[in-house]
Design a protein around this motif. Structure first.
Motif, mmCIF file in Angstrom:
data_model
loop_
_atom_site.group_PDB
_atom_site.id
_atom_site.type_symbol
_atom_site.label_atom_id
_atom_site.label_comp_id
_atom_site.label_asym_id
_atom_site.label_seq_id
_atom_site.Cartn_x
_atom_site.Cartn_y
_atom_site.Cartn_z
ATOM 1 N N UNK A 1 0.833 -1.325 0.136
ATOM 2 C CA UNK A 1 -0.068 0.105 0.095
ATOM 3 C C UNK A 1 0.730 1.343 -0.001
ATOM 4 N N UNK A 2 0.617 2.162 -0.995
ATOM 5 C CA UNK A 2 1.422 3.217 -0.940
ATOM 6 C C UNK A 2 1.036 4.381 -0.048
ATOM 7 N N UNK A 3 1.801 5.082 0.385
ATOM 8 C CA UNK A 3 1.601 6.398 1.338
ATOM 9 C C UNK A 3 1.112 7.338 0.620
ATOM 10 N N UNK A 4 0.258 8.125 0.799
ATOM 11 C CA UNK A 4 -0.122 9.535 0.232
ATOM 12 C C UNK A 4 0.725 10.479 0.472
ATOM 13 N N UNK A 5 1.646 10.879 -0.293
ATOM 14 C CA UNK A 5 2.405 12.043 -0.046
ATOM 15 C C UNK A 5 2.220 13.438 -0.732
ATOM 16 N N UNK A 6 1.970 14.302 0.184
ATOM 17 C CA UNK A 6 1.261 15.622 -0.356
ATOM 18 C C UNK A 6 2.550 16.730 -0.116
ATOM 19 N N UNK A 7 2.661 17.530 -1.483
ATOM 20 C CA UNK A 7 3.579 18.406 -1.112
ATOM 21 C C UNK A 7 3.035 19.561 -0.273
ATOM 22 N N UNK A 8 3.937 19.978 0.365
ATOM 23 C CA UNK A 8 3.429 21.331 1.373
ATOM 24 C C UNK A 8 3.010 22.521 0.672
ATOM 25 N N UNK A 9 2.056 23.161 1.133
ATOM 26 C CA UNK A 9 1.769 24.527 0.384
ATOM 27 C C UNK A 9 1.230 25.552 1.361
ATOM 28 N N UNK A 10 1.344 26.779 0.821
ATOM 29 C CA UNK A 10 1.034 27.919 1.564
ATOM 30 C C UNK A 10 -0.483 28.059 1.446
ATOM 31 N N UNK A 11 -1.018 27.634 0.406
ATOM 32 C CA UNK A 11 -2.496 27.805 -0.049
ATOM 33 C C UNK A 11 -3.320 26.975 0.786
ATOM 34 N N UNK A 12 -3.674 27.410 1.783
ATOM 35 C CA UNK A 12 -4.483 26.740 2.983
ATOM 36 C C UNK A 12 -5.906 27.035 2.862
ATOM 37 N N UNK A 13 -6.219 28.191 2.384
ATOM 38 C CA UNK A 13 -7.713 28.565 2.392
ATOM 39 C C UNK A 13 -8.273 28.456 1.135
ATOM 40 N N UNK A 14 -9.458 27.852 0.766
ATOM 41 C CA UNK A 14 -9.970 27.725 -0.653
ATOM 42 C C UNK A 14 -11.003 28.736 -0.609
ATOM 43 N N UNK A 15 -11.880 29.158 0.567
ATOM 44 C CA UNK A 15 -12.682 30.060 0.542
ATOM 45 C C UNK A 15 -13.177 30.697 2.067
ATOM 46 N N UNK A 16 -13.778 31.794 1.778
ATOM 47 C CA UNK A 16 -14.540 32.664 3.037
ATOM 48 C C UNK A 16 -15.698 32.972 2.810
ATOM 49 N N UNK A 17 -16.907 32.627 3.546
ATOM 50 C CA UNK A 17 -18.039 32.949 3.174
ATOM 51 C C UNK A 17 -18.725 33.418 4.469
ATOM 52 N N UNK A 18 -19.612 34.076 4.068
ATOM 53 C CA UNK A 18 -20.612 34.682 5.495
ATOM 54 C C UNK A 18 -21.867 34.622 4.684
ATOM 55 N N UNK A 19 -22.822 34.051 5.284
ATOM 56 C CA UNK A 19 -24.145 33.693 5.024
ATOM 57 C C UNK A 19 -25.062 34.344 6.086
ATOM 58 N N UNK A 20 -26.512 34.740 5.887
ATOM 59 C CA UNK A 20 -27.445 35.089 6.638
ATOM 60 C C UNK A 20 -27.862 34.222 6.985
ATOM 61 N N UNK A 21 -29.052 34.261 8.178
ATOM 62 C CA UNK A 21 -29.652 33.183 8.807
ATOM 63 C C UNK A 21 -30.849 32.339 7.859
ATOM 64 N N UNK A 22 -31.078 33.176 6.641
ATOM 65 C CA UNK A 22 -31.647 32.513 5.342
ATOM 66 C C UNK A 22 -30.875 31.696 4.670
ATOM 67 N N UNK A 23 -29.550 31.723 4.687
ATOM 68 C CA UNK A 23 -28.814 30.873 3.830
ATOM 69 C C UNK A 23 -28.258 31.842 2.464
ATOM 70 N N UNK A 24 -28.376 33.201 2.638
ATOM 71 C CA UNK A 24 -28.260 33.725 1.506
ATOM 72 C C UNK A 24 -26.887 34.459 1.674
ATOM 73 N N UNK A 25 -26.146 34.515 0.734
ATOM 74 C CA UNK A 25 -24.661 35.224 0.513
ATOM 75 C C UNK A 25 -24.699 36.776 1.180
ATOM 76 N N UNK A 26 -23.799 36.911 1.984
ATOM 77 C CA UNK A 26 -23.549 38.468 2.098
ATOM 78 C C UNK A 26 -22.076 38.579 1.799
#
Length: 177
Positions: A1-26
């Protein structure tokens, strides 16, 4: 079984989202091409909201992505990373964003106050994350940088309302002399 080797990366965040209590995008800022169209982003946001709105946990694995989230009064804050991303790092980004907004909005983190201070939100997110790379995790530093950037903004970078407000102040002071 091969070990999964991941390259280290500074790109850690894919998205930042804020929604209201109805699920609508702010606010939503995506840093990679996972959801290229607005329609796909909205479907993803509805899916996240439906899975997390009634949950008490702070971390979820959804559509192969790590999602850390927090709610406050009528807002839901989300920071999304890859499935192999460190949850503590994503939580640090989430807490920095929330605490920065809390200080900027004087502990009044709700939809109306946030909508009235969207420029502060944009600046805060840009100070915390740039292109998916985490730049800052200290809310005090973020608030300080946002305040400095808001004071001495050149005329070409000011919004129309800021220019009109400055003009009103100048006219008022020339009339009062």
């Amino acid at each position: 079984m091969e070990a999964l080797i991941l390259e280290p990366s500074l790109y850690t965040v894919k998205a930042v989202i804020i929604l209201d209590n109805d699920g609508e995008r702010l606010f939503a800022k995506y840093y990679d091409g996972s959801y290229p169209s607005t329609k796909e982003q909205r479907v993803f946001e509805k899916n996240i909201f439906s899975k997390t709105q009634r949950s008490d946990s702070e971390i979820a694995l959804l559509e192969g992505l790590t999602v850390v989230y927090r709610s406050s009064i009528d807002l839901y804050f989300y920071v999304i990373g890859s499935p192999y991303e460190n949850e503590l790092m994503l939580t640090a980004v989430l807490n920095c964003l929330f605490d920065s907004l809390s200080q900027m909005l004087r502990k009044n983190v709700e939809k109306r106050a946030l909508l009235e201070n969207m420029e502060g939100l944009f600046l805060a997110v840009d100070e915390i994350v740039d292109g998916g790379v985490v730049l800052e995790s200290d809310p005090q530093q973020v608030v300080h940088r946002v305040a400095v950037r808001g004071e001495d903004v050149p005329l070409t970078e000011q919004t129309v309302s800021q220019v009109l407000q400055a003009a009103k102040e100048q006219i008022k002071w020339t009339l009062l002399r």
